[in-house]
Design a protein around this motif. Structure first.
Motif, mmCIF file in Angstrom:
data_model
loop_
_atom_site.group_PDB
_atom_site.id
_atom_site.type_symbol
_atom_site.label_atom_id
_atom_site.label_comp_id
_atom_site.label_asym_id
_atom_site.label_seq_id
_atom_site.Cartn_x
_atom_site.Cartn_y
_atom_site.Cartn_z
ATOM 1 N N MET A 1 34.692 46.402 70.082
ATOM 2 C CA MET A 1 34.092 46.556 71.092
ATOM 3 C C MET A 1 35.441 46.248 71.866
ATOM 4 O O MET A 1 35.152 46.398 73.040
ATOM 5 C CB MET A 1 34.082 44.607 71.025
ATOM 6 C CG MET A 1 32.481 44.332 70.416
ATOM 7 S SD MET A 1 31.977 42.727 70.774
ATOM 8 C CE MET A 1 32.004 41.792 72.135
ATOM 9 N N GLN A 2 36.973 45.803 71.117
ATOM 10 C CA GLN A 2 37.870 45.899 71.905
ATOM 11 C C GLN A 2 37.983 47.183 72.089
ATOM 12 O O GLN A 2 38.880 47.449 73.085
ATOM 13 C CB GLN A 2 38.954 45.501 70.859
ATOM 14 C CG GLN A 2 40.300 45.698 71.424
ATOM 15 C CD GLN A 2 41.893 44.879 70.604
ATOM 16 O OE1 GLN A 2 41.191 44.220 69.966
ATOM 17 N NE2 GLN A 2 42.404 44.216 70.810
ATOM 18 N N ASP A 3 37.803 48.132 71.350
ATOM 19 C CA ASP A 3 37.972 49.451 71.841
ATOM 20 C C ASP A 3 36.993 50.472 72.760
ATOM 21 O O ASP A 3 37.461 51.076 73.893
ATOM 22 C CB ASP A 3 37.387 50.793 70.595
ATOM 23 C CG ASP A 3 38.002 50.841 69.476
ATOM 24 O OD1 ASP A 3 39.458 50.634 69.318
ATOM 25 O OD2 ASP A 3 38.080 51.283 67.646
ATOM 26 N N LEU A 4 35.732 49.423 72.583
ATOM 27 C CA LEU A 4 34.846 49.767 73.821
ATOM 28 C C LEU A 4 35.583 49.597 74.829
ATOM 29 O O LEU A 4 35.362 49.848 76.218
ATOM 30 C CB LEU A 4 33.350 49.153 73.472
ATOM 31 C CG LEU A 4 32.187 49.639 74.158
ATOM 32 C CD1 LEU A 4 32.096 51.612 73.704
ATOM 33 C CD2 LEU A 4 30.932 48.684 73.532
ATOM 34 N N ALA A 5 36.080 48.601 75.058
ATOM 35 C CA ALA A 5 36.677 47.866 76.334
ATOM 36 C C ALA A 5 37.710 48.719 76.815
ATOM 37 O O ALA A 5 38.018 48.945 77.894
ATOM 38 C CB ALA A 5 37.409 46.249 76.390
ATOM 39 N N LYS A 6 38.803 49.910 76.169
ATOM 40 C CA LYS A 6 40.319 50.136 76.708
ATOM 41 C C LYS A 6 39.225 51.613 76.817
ATOM 42 O O LYS A 6 40.045 52.466 77.661
ATOM 43 C CB LYS A 6 41.119 50.564 74.797
ATOM 44 C CG LYS A 6 41.577 49.513 74.950
ATOM 45 C CD LYS A 6 42.695 49.737 73.018
ATOM 46 C CE LYS A 6 43.029 48.548 72.830
ATOM 47 N NZ LYS A 6 43.378 48.402 70.967
ATOM 48 N N SER A 7 37.790 52.087 76.276
ATOM 49 C CA SER A 7 37.155 53.145 77.224
ATOM 50 C C SER A 7 37.176 52.641 78.414
ATOM 51 O O SER A 7 36.673 53.959 79.049
ATOM 52 C CB SER A 7 36.541 53.844 76.305
ATOM 53 O OG SER A 7 34.881 52.470 76.416
ATOM 54 N N GLY A 8 37.050 51.619 78.559
ATOM 55 C CA GLY A 8 37.082 50.862 80.520
ATOM 56 C C GLY A 8 35.418 51.173 80.202
ATOM 57 O O GLY A 8 35.262 50.761 81.732
ATOM 58 N N MET A 9 34.576 50.445 79.214
ATOM 59 C CA MET A 9 32.962 50.066 79.696
ATOM 60 C C MET A 9 32.829 48.447 80.345
ATOM 61 O O MET A 9 33.665 48.112 80.309
ATOM 62 C CB MET A 9 32.777 49.990 77.768
ATOM 63 C CG MET A 9 31.348 49.809 78.280
ATOM 64 S SD MET A 9 29.865 50.049 79.542
ATOM 65 C CE MET A 9 29.619 52.273 77.842
ATOM 66 N N THR A 10 31.914 48.447 81.462
ATOM 67 C CA THR A 10 32.279 47.245 81.639
ATOM 68 C C THR A 10 31.225 45.798 80.584
ATOM 69 O O THR A 10 29.995 47.006 79.764
ATOM 70 C CB THR A 10 30.873 47.726 82.901
ATOM 71 O OG1 THR A 10 31.560 48.086 84.169
ATOM 72 C CG2 THR A 10 31.022 45.753 83.792
ATOM 73 N N MET A 11 31.603 45.285 80.494
ATOM 74 C CA MET A 11 30.935 44.392 78.976
ATOM 75 C C MET A 11 30.865 42.896 80.295
ATOM 76 O O MET A 11 31.602 42.473 80.319
ATOM 77 C CB MET A 11 31.390 44.639 78.007
ATOM 78 C CG MET A 11 32.095 45.583 77.768
ATOM 79 S SD MET A 11 33.324 46.286 76.640
ATOM 80 C CE MET A 11 32.883 45.128 74.951
ATOM 81 N N MET A 12 29.442 42.032 79.555
ATOM 82 C CA MET A 12 29.590 40.922 80.056
ATOM 83 C C MET A 12 29.202 40.081 78.456
ATOM 84 O O MET A 12 28.286 40.257 77.622
ATOM 85 C CB MET A 12 28.715 40.393 80.356
ATOM 86 C CG MET A 12 28.787 40.841 81.672
ATOM 87 S SD MET A 12 27.154 40.538 83.616
ATOM 88 C CE MET A 12 27.090 38.983 83.278
ATOM 89 N N VAL A 13 30.354 39.438 77.987
ATOM 90 C CA VAL A 13 30.253 38.705 76.457
ATOM 91 C C VAL A 13 29.920 37.249 76.397
ATOM 92 O O VAL A 13 31.081 36.782 76.924
ATOM 93 C CB VAL A 13 31.556 39.542 75.763
ATOM 94 C CG1 VAL A 13 31.602 38.843 74.397
ATOM 95 C CG2 VAL A 13 31.728 40.976 75.746
ATOM 96 N N VAL A 14 29.142 36.872 75.931
ATOM 97 C CA VAL A 14 29.026 35.362 75.760
ATOM 98 C C VAL A 14 29.019 35.649 73.796
ATOM 99 O O VAL A 14 28.719 36.287 73.119
ATOM 100 C CB VAL A 14 27.494 35.066 75.692
ATOM 101 C CG1 VAL A 14 27.037 33.763 74.797
ATOM 102 C CG2 VAL A 14 27.057 35.478 77.025
ATOM 103 N N THR A 15 30.139 34.097 74.127
ATOM 104 C CA THR A 15 31.019 34.976 72.383
ATOM 105 C C THR A 15 31.895 33.374 72.265
ATOM 106 O O THR A 15 32.019 32.208 73.410
ATOM 107 C CB THR A 15 32.042 35.828 72.530
ATOM 108 O OG1 THR A 15 32.937 35.742 71.375
ATOM 109 C CG2 THR A 15 33.406 35.388 73.615
ATOM 110 N N HIS A 16 32.032 33.041 71.520
ATOM 111 C CA HIS A 16 32.721 31.435 70.703
ATOM 112 C C HIS A 16 33.892 31.874 70.608
ATOM 113 O O HIS A 16 34.576 31.609 70.198
ATOM 114 C CB HIS A 16 31.755 31.009 69.561
ATOM 115 C CG HIS A 16 30.075 30.232 70.067
ATOM 116 N ND1 HIS A 16 30.730 29.302 71.203
ATOM 117 C CD2 HIS A 16 29.087 30.738 70.006
ATOM 118 C CE1 HIS A 16 29.192 29.122 71.647
ATOM 119 N NE2 HIS A 16 28.638 29.230 70.525
#
Length: 259
Positions: A198-213
């Motif tokens: 997910m971190q790699d995906l974020a670095k690639s510029g993907m827009t993400m909404m993440v519900v997380t603990h």
């Protein structure tokens, strides 16, 4: 004003959601910009997962509006400004630009990892089989599972299954990725491998909404943190603001318990 609209991937305005008498979302408004990672935090039952499901039109909202990349989700407006429900087929077309990863991996048990990733592009996008295979192989490599292409879900660990689920969502070339507590069903030692993808995906510029603990992920990877409780957004801002200087007593209380 147009440039602000151009920047927004998700615009949620005054959204209300009921399950019978239960008022789950109570006038939620927020914006996620293109290329931004938005982490949504909050206690169980605060409406976080329901909000994601509304964005992807898996749940119908009772009031307000949700736009993804400028498109009104779930409805169309006629010349008089009245709203009409979209057909199932029209909603499916809207969903094609959104990837969603759930707590449970929802892989097809009778298909290999490769076949799971190939399925949607072939069925939905009518992609040629050899092209879909080539793309699926590349995506499995991307999530670190190039050597597991021929394995069935039952032969994979939970973390590996979740990474296949991410590859499967990416196979549709989404503009937006939704993650609904993607690590909550995993053994603790497997969480890191999914967060790394997910971190790699974020670095690639993907827009993400993440519900997380996962507070470390929210603090380090998110651009924007939203704290929800009892169906409302209590507080939102940059991670440093929300984590280091929360303004609401409710946010302070929650973070004191989870950090």
């Amino acid at each position: 004003m147009d440039s602000v609209i151009d920047m927004a991937m998700v615009e949620i305005e005054q959204v209300h959601k009921f399950f019978d008498d239960l008022h789950v979302l109570r006038g939620v408004s927020m914006t996620v910009d293109k290329g931004e990672v938005c982490a949504i935090l909050g206690p169980s039952g605060s409406g976080k997962s329901t909000l994601l499901r509304c964005v992807n039109v898996l749940e119908e909202i009772q009031a307000g509006s949700i736009h993804v990349d400028g498109t009104l989700m779930g409805y169309r407006r006629d010349d008089r400004g009245r709203l009409h429900d979209l057909t199932t087929k029209e909603i499916a077309a809207q969903r094609a630009s959104i990837g969603m990863v759930f707590q449970r991996f929802n892989l097809f048990p009778h298909m290999t990892a490769l076949e799971n990733v190939m399925e949607a592009p072939i069925q939905v996008k009518k992609m040629k089989k050899d092209k879909a295979r080539e793309k699926a192989v590349a995506l499995l490599e991307q999530v670190g599972l190039g050597d597991r292409a021929d394995h069935y879900p039952s032969q994979l660990s939970g973390g590996q299954q979740q990474r296949v689920a991410i590859a499967r969502a990416l196979a549709m070339d989404p503009d937006l990725m939704l993650f609904d507590e993607p690590t909550s069903a995993l053994d603790p030692e497997l969480v890191g491998e999914v967060l790394a993808v997910m971190q790699d995906l974020a670095k690639s510029g993907m827009t993400m909404m993440v519900v997380t603990h996962e507070m470390g992920f929210a603090r380090e990877v998110a651009d924007h943190v939203v704290f929800m409780d009892e169906g409302v957004i209590v507080e939102q801002g940059k991670p440093a603001e929300v984590f280091d200087n929360p303004q609401s007593p409710r946010t302070r209380d929650f973070l004191a318990k989870v950090l």
